[in-house]
Design a protein around this motif. Structure first.
Motif, PDB file in Angstrom:
ATOM      1  N   GLU A 261     -10.951  -5.137  -0.171  1.00 55.49           N
ATOM      2  CA  GLU A 261      -9.881  -4.157  -0.344  1.00 55.49           C
ATOM      3  C   GLU A 261      -9.286  -3.758   1.009  1.00 55.49           C
TER       4      GLU A 261
ATOM      5  N   ASP B 105      -4.488   3.419   1.456  1.00 55.22           N
ATOM      6  CA  ASP B 105      -4.564   3.318  -0.002  1.00 55.22           C
ATOM      7  C   ASP B 105      -5.174   4.610  -0.537  1.00 55.22           C
TER       8      ASP B 105
ATOM      9  N   ILE C 223       0.831  -1.207   0.000  1.00 49.94           N
ATOM     10  CA  ILE C 223       0.000   0.000   0.000  1.00 49.94           C
ATOM     11  C   ILE C 223       0.862   1.252   0.000  1.00 49.94           C
TER      12      ILE C 223
ATOM     13  N   ARG D 251      -6.285   5.447  -3.271  1.00 52.43           N
ATOM     14  CA  ARG D 251      -7.454   5.312  -4.153  1.00 52.43           C
ATOM     15  C   ARG D 251      -8.750   5.510  -3.382  1.00 52.43           C
TER      16      ARG D 251
ATOM     17  N   ARG E 139       2.537   2.364  -3.242  1.00 50.60           N
ATOM     18  CA  ARG E 139       1.670   2.907  -4.296  1.00 50.60           C
ATOM     19  C   ARG E 139       1.368   4.381  -4.093  1.00 50.60           C
TER      20      ARG E 139
END
Length: 211
Positions: A116, A138, A70, A140, A73
């Motif tokens: 997730e 994360d 994580i 996103r 990213r």
């Protein structure tokens, strides 16, 4: 020659004492930001939101590796400062938490939304303290503030499992951490150099690296 000390002001860290009220009723986080429930509902759009606590020696290394995936990213990965897969930092935290898990002192708290993993937090515990070492989320799922939701749910878990302990956040305290804390303190960093010459060389290297 004799060793040389170098010290500098470090971080303002937050502490939270885990205890119930005088009435014995469950503690209520009175300072939780108003939008926190809205964030949790936002995350729930991706599936049921649940907190998973990992403490066994067999599972803790996997938690560190998921943490690294994580963080790599996100913005720390872009800057090269992440605990990234295969890095020395990942190996360090795997070894640290694996060794601490043997006596039952390692913790990883993961926040899942469906399938997730949206946020993760690494910690170590002692008889009277839980130290939060690292946290990531994360990006996103940033609209659901998964890091803050994880913090809230982790603290709620600690109030049900770790009565009487102090929670310490080993990082520069954020506004949210200070809001939920019961105290703050300053820590300092100290380095012992082998000699005055070694200290001078180290200072030159730092100066050259500075923009």
């Amino acid at each position: 020659g004799p060793g040389e000390w170098s010290s500098r002001e470090g971080q303002q860290i937050a502490n939270l004492t885990v205890h119930n009220g005088a009435s014995g009723n469950n503690y209520t986080l009175t300072n939780v930001p108003i939008g926190m429930r809205r964030y949790a509902r936002k995350l729930a759009e991706h599936g049921p939101v649940c907190l998973v606590e990992i403490a066994s020696p067999q599972a803790i290394e996997g938690a560190v590796r998921r943490y690294a995936l994580i963080e790599a990213r996100g913005w720390k990965g872009a800057q090269g400062t992440a605990v990234s897969p295969g890095s020395d930092q990942e190996a360090f935290y795997c070894e640290l938490l694996r060794s601490q898990a043997m006596p039952g002192d390692a913790r990883a708290y993961e926040l899942w939304a469906g399938n997730e993993l949206v946020a993760s937090r690494l910690a170590v515990a002692r008889s009277n303290m839980v130290v939060m070492l690292k946290t990531t989320y994360d990006e996103r799922f940033a609209a659901g503030a998964p890091g803050h939701v994880l913090l809230e749910q982790t603290i709620e878990r600690l109030f049900s499992t770790d009565q009487g302990k102090r929670v310490e956040f080993y990082t520069n305290a954020t506004h949210v951490q200070e809001t939920w804390s019961t105290s703050q303190r300053q820590i300092y960093h100290a380095t012992l150099y082998r000699s005055t010459a070694a200290r001078t060389v180290a200072r030159c290297v730092i100066a050259l690296r500075s923009p």
